[in-house]
Design an enzyme around this catalytic site. Sequence first.
Site: not given
Ligand SMILES: NC(=O)c1ccc[n+]([C@@H]2O[C@H](COP(=O)([O-])OP(=O)(O)OC[C@H]3O[C@@H](n4cnc5c(N)ncnc54)[C@H](OP(=O)(O)O)[C@@H]3O)[C@@H](O)[C@H]2O)c1
Length: 264
Positions: A17, A19, A154
């Site tokens: 899910s 990014i 974080y």
């Molecule tokens: N969203 C933001 O505002 C934001 C801003 C800056 C940076 N980021 C960075 O961008 C990246 C992606 O963020 P996002 O917000 O898109 O992510 P997210 O929606 O929180 O991520 C969910 C995804 O991560 C997987 N996941 C979570 N814990 C895991 C683990 N221990 N091992 C393997 N997979 C795991 C989940 O898989 P399952 O549920 O299938 O296990 C799912 O595919 C992250 O590094 C985050 O820190 C995000």
Amino acid sequence: MDLQLKNKTAFISGSTSGIGFATAKMLLQEGVNVIINGRSNGSITKAVTELEESVPGAAVSGIAADFSDRQQVEKLLLQLPHIDILINNVGIYKAQTFFDTPDEDWYRQFEVNVMSGVRLSRHCLPRMLDQNWGRILFISSECATLIPEDLFAYSTTKTTLLSLSRGLAQLAKGTNVTVNAVLPGSTLSDGAEQFVADLAAKEGKTKAEIEADFFSNGRPFSLLQRFAKVEEIASTITYLVSPLSIATNGTSIKLDGGSMGGIL
Ligand SMILES: NC(=O)c1ccc[n+]([C@@H]2O[C@H](COP(=O)([O-])OP(=O)(O)OC[C@H]3O[C@@H](n4cnc5c(N)ncnc54)[C@H](OP(=O)(O)O)[C@@H]3O)[C@@H](O)[C@H]2O)c1
């Protein structure tokens, strides 16, 4: 524009899910063979099915592994084919102040956010160097430089990724392997959307009001003044992992909508 990505193989950690998922979809549209990852076979099957339905002919598969569990990571590494494009995307956070964060939470966030990228890069980089082509991209965060006081651990992991990325780029000096980091700003992934919805319910406000409050108080330098959509982050990632981006190497690129302020 032809991004010249056809038939490359990419692995994206944490991509059922958010990014990572949006990036998987864009890479599939460019003809990349994509391996996604999440913690369970159920979430992977659901995401693979969705990707196959939305991108006809998509070459997508998945490997389940929890990056907080070293043994699962070792099993995953054994299953990986040669990877041309490694996107170190998985990242977890826990909203806690410095004094409320016990060692276990520091270690857990370090294990998932940093050691995932260390282990995957150590595994994938030698073959990339042999083939004289590869892309490694770390997904850091605006928090790497903003250090919000409730995201201390974080933020520290996200700053660490910047030196890890630069160090690996230096190891690949003089080759066609590049290593970079991107720093997204606040982005409306499923997790963020749920967080906004929960807060709106708790405070008796609309989601739009919560978003407006967050940007005017928490991200005053943001020029976008709204959450980015996951596709708005994935589009730059897709370009950065393409052959066209060869002049961008060893650097950290803001995708923050201006939230970090400053010119550079
Ligand atoms: N969203 C933001 O505002 C934001 C801003 C800056 C940076 N980021 C960075 O961008 C990246 C992606 O963020 P996002 O917000 O898109 O992510 P997210 O929606 O929180 O991520 C969910 C995804 O991560 C997987 N996941 C979570 N814990 C895991 C683990 N221990 N091992 C393997 N997979 C795991 C989940 O898989 P399952 O549920 O299938 O296990 C799912 O595919 C992250 O590094 C985050 O820190 C995000």
